[in-house]
Design a protein around this motif. Structure first.
Motif, PDB file in Angstrom:
ATOM      1  N   MET A 106       0.834  -1.204   0.000  1.00 55.62           N
ATOM      2  CA  MET A 106       0.000   0.000   0.000  1.00 55.62           C
ATOM      3  C   MET A 106       0.870   1.256   0.000  1.00 55.62           C
ATOM      4  N   VAL A 107       1.926   1.235   0.807  1.00 53.71           N
ATOM      5  CA  VAL A 107       2.825   2.384   0.871  1.00 53.71           C
ATOM      6  C   VAL A 107       3.511   2.602  -0.479  1.00 53.71           C
ATOM      7  N   MET A 108       3.921   1.528  -1.116  1.00 47.21           N
ATOM      8  CA  MET A 108       4.563   1.654  -2.425  1.00 47.21           C
ATOM      9  C   MET A 108       3.620   2.271  -3.449  1.00 47.21           C
ATOM     10  N   GLN A 109       2.362   1.843  -3.435  1.00 43.35           N
ATOM     11  CA  GLN A 109       1.389   2.402  -4.372  1.00 43.35           C
ATOM     12  C   GLN A 109       1.115   3.876  -4.072  1.00 43.35           C
ATOM     13  N   LYS A 110       1.087   4.219  -2.791  1.00 46.27           N
ATOM     14  CA  LYS A 110       0.885   5.624  -2.427  1.00 46.27           C
ATOM     15  C   LYS A 110       2.044   6.485  -2.901  1.00 46.27           C
ATOM     16  N   GLU A 111       3.269   5.998  -2.720  1.00 49.41           N
ATOM     17  CA  GLU A 111       4.444   6.750  -3.157  1.00 49.41           C
ATOM     18  C   GLU A 111       4.453   6.902  -4.673  1.00 49.41           C
ATOM     19  N   LEU A 112       4.011   5.862  -5.373  1.00 54.92           N
ATOM     20  CA  LEU A 112       3.928   5.945  -6.832  1.00 54.92           C
ATOM     21  C   LEU A 112       2.918   7.010  -7.238  1.00 54.92           C
ATOM     22  N   ALA A 113       1.771   7.024  -6.572  1.00 54.55           N
ATOM     23  CA  ALA A 113       0.743   8.016  -6.877  1.00 54.55           C
ATOM     24  C   ALA A 113       1.240   9.428  -6.578  1.00 54.55           C
ATOM     25  N   LEU A 114       1.934   9.605  -5.470  1.00 54.95           N
ATOM     26  CA  LEU A 114       2.450  10.920  -5.121  1.00 54.95           C
ATOM     27  C   LEU A 114       3.481  11.389  -6.149  1.00 54.95           C
ATOM     28  N   SER A 115       4.318  10.486  -6.590  1.00 56.61           N
ATOM     29  CA  SER A 115       5.293  10.829  -7.628  1.00 56.61           C
ATOM     30  C   SER A 115       4.603  11.254  -8.912  1.00 56.61           C
ATOM     31  N   MET A 116       3.541  10.535  -9.276  1.00 56.62           N
ATOM     32  CA  MET A 116       2.816  10.882 -10.502  1.00 56.62           C
ATOM     33  C   MET A 116       2.035  12.189 -10.345  1.00 56.62           C
ATOM     34  N   ALA A 117       1.631  12.513  -9.120  1.00 56.47           N
ATOM     35  CA  ALA A 117       1.006  13.819  -8.893  1.00 56.47           C
ATOM     36  C   ALA A 117       2.002  14.932  -9.187  1.00 56.47           C
ATOM     37  N   TYR A 118       3.256  14.723  -8.808  1.00 56.09           N
ATOM     38  CA  TYR A 118       4.300  15.692  -9.131  1.00 56.09           C
ATOM     39  C   TYR A 118       4.538  15.756 -10.640  1.00 56.09           C
ATOM     40  N   VAL A 119       4.485  14.612 -11.304  1.00 58.91           N
ATOM     41  CA  VAL A 119       4.640  14.579 -12.762  1.00 58.91           C
ATOM     42  C   VAL A 119       3.526  15.386 -13.430  1.00 58.91           C
ATOM     43  N   ALA A 120       2.303  15.209 -12.960  1.00 55.84           N
ATOM     44  CA  ALA A 120       1.171  15.946 -13.525  1.00 55.84           C
ATOM     45  C   ALA A 120       1.338  17.445 -13.311  1.00 55.84           C
ATOM     46  N   ALA A 121       1.742  17.844 -12.096  1.00 52.97           N
ATOM     47  CA  ALA A 121       1.951  19.257 -11.820  1.00 52.97           C
ATOM     48  C   ALA A 121       3.049  19.833 -12.704  1.00 52.97           C
ATOM     49  N   GLN A 122       4.095  19.056 -12.918  1.00 51.87           N
ATOM     50  CA  GLN A 122       5.177  19.491 -13.796  1.00 51.87           C
ATOM     51  C   GLN A 122       4.695  19.621 -15.233  1.00 51.87           C
ATOM     52  N   GLY A 123       3.821  18.715 -15.644  1.00 51.84           N
ATOM     53  CA  GLY A 123       3.312  18.750 -17.006  1.00 51.84           C
ATOM     54  C   GLY A 123       2.491  19.981 -17.317  1.00 51.84           C
ATOM     55  N   LEU A 124       1.886  20.580 -16.304  1.00 50.00           N
ATOM     56  CA  LEU A 124       1.063  21.769 -16.534  1.00 50.00           C
ATOM     57  C   LEU A 124       1.888  22.944 -17.037  1.00 50.00           C
ATOM     58  N   ASP A 125       3.168  22.964 -16.720  1.00 51.32           N
ATOM     59  CA  ASP A 125       4.041  24.051 -17.167  1.00 51.32           C
ATOM     60  C   ASP A 125       4.723  23.747 -18.500  1.00 51.32           C
ATOM     61  N   ALA A 126       4.422  22.597 -19.089  1.00 53.04           N
ATOM     62  CA  ALA A 126       5.063  22.217 -20.341  1.00 53.04           C
ATOM     63  C   ALA A 126       4.588  23.112 -21.488  1.00 53.04           C
TER      64      ALA A 126
END
Length: 369
Positions: free
Chosen positions: A276-296
């Motif tokens: 569960m923790v691994m999946q949460k960390e993956l989701a949090l990382s992808m949330a950062y990816v999405a936020a980064q993508g908004l400035d692309a």
């Protein structure tokens, strides 16, 4: 984009976590859903005073002018507390659309009351026959008089539509998708509100010659930008909800005993919590990816990052929610524990703002581009 918390972001995180922990308890959230349709005006005003609603509003209009990185920080905290108010539809989606596509006069008129919480926005773009595709809208708009417009059609599944007093509505104008602002009390507008699985309140709209104000004729581009900002915020909120749900589950396993030992001492259950923790960390990382993508600058890059984050976060949310219910055993199926509230909210991550099928298609198209 630097996702290390700045001093200001850390202070905002700490104050927001303390506030929601005291003011938005499990009992308060249940009472809010039961009595107010998941919209508490007092809590909404408090969020506005803390700057949450005006976070992305330009400073000249009473906001803070922050970007996606700070928004991700705030949404993660709101997700931890499972805040039910329409922060994402108004403070994120509507703010992004107004900021990039609305004329200056409209920004001056609508941004200050958005930041103060006076205006509650909802986005009405889904229709009964179009599923999640925004480019297949059937609602029609026509000009009336010199500057006015009227809308005809139907909108469904309006997220937080029951609480909104202003709707951003998509409709076809002269063969092109455009966005309009519609007041809740506009003549000809019929609103049907209903509770959703996650204790929120959605709405369906029926429009019969409803007077509207043109926001932009670049409707498809504006809607896509707004929804992408909303998805990035949704991913961060989901990661926060998973984080808190794992804490709740770990506390339960530490307190509940079997064969004279805490459940947390059994290795097989430890492994499941670790997953569960691994999946949460993956989701949090992808949330950062999405936020980064908004400035692309490249639109295809933005679409690729946001859609990838949506798919992976939705998958992680479902896994964490299901595991939490199972690890709680029979108690996890009851309405007495808040684990069920988190499970329902995480299950809705997949269907809000486009499901996995839509975003897999969008991701594939972006990769090809």
């Amino acid at each position: 984009m630097d996702f290390t918390y700045s001093e200001e972001q850390q202070m905002l995180t700490d104050s927001l976590r303390r506030f929601v922990a005291s003011a938005y308890t499990f009992e308060a959230r249940r009472r809010n859903a039961r009595e107010n349709g998941s919209f508490d005006t007092h809590f909404w005003s408090a969020l506005a005073e803390m700057g949450v609603l005006g976070l992305c509003v330009p400073t000249e209009y009473g906001g803070f002018g922050e970007g996606p990185a700070t928004q991700a920080v705030v949404q993660r905290e709101l997700g931890r507390a499972l805040v039910q108010e329409p922060v994402i539809p108004g403070g994120v989606i509507a703010a992004a659309i107004l900021k990039q596509f609305a004329p200056a006069a409209m920004q001056a008129a609508y941004f200050p009351p958005l930041a103060s919480g006076e205006n509650v926005f909802a986005v009405a773009y889904l229709e009964p026959t179009t599923r999640y595709r925004a480019d297949t809208a059937q609602a029609q708009a026509r000009k009336q008089g010199t500057e006015g417009y009227v809308l005809n059609g139907a909108k469904s599944g309006v997220w937080h539509g029951a609480a909104a007093n202003i709707f951003i509505v998509s409709a076809v104008l002269n063969g092109t998708l455009a966005l309009f602002l519609v007041q809740r009390d506009a003549p000809g507008l019929n609103i049907t509100s209903y509770p959703t699985m996650d204790r929120l309140a959605g709405a369906d709209l029926t429009l019969a010659d409803v007077p509207a104000t043109l926001l932009t004729t670049q409707g498809l581009d504006a809607l896509e930008v707004g929804l992408d900002h909303g998805i990035a915020a949704q991913c961060a909120a989901a990661a926060g909800a998973m984080e808190r749900l794992i804490e709740i589950t770990a506390e339960y396993l530490g307190a509940r005993k079997q064969f004279g030992k805490p459940l947390a001492s059994f290795q097989s259950l430890q492994h499941r919590v670790a997953e569960m923790v691994m999946q949460k960390e993956l989701a949090l990382s992808m949330a950062y990816v999405a936020a980064q993508g908004l400035d692309a600058i490249d639109i295809a890059e933005r679409r690729r990052k946001v859609s990838a984050a949506k798919v992976i976060t939705a998958r992680a949310a479902r896994f964490v929610g299901q595991q939490a219910v199972q690890l709680h055993g029979g108690m996890g199926m009851t309405d007495e524990l808040e684990v069920g509230d988190y499970f329902k909210a995480l299950a809705m991550v997949d269907v809000l703002l486009g499901d996995t099928d839509l975003h897999m298609e969008r991701y594939t198209e972006a990769m090809a581009a």
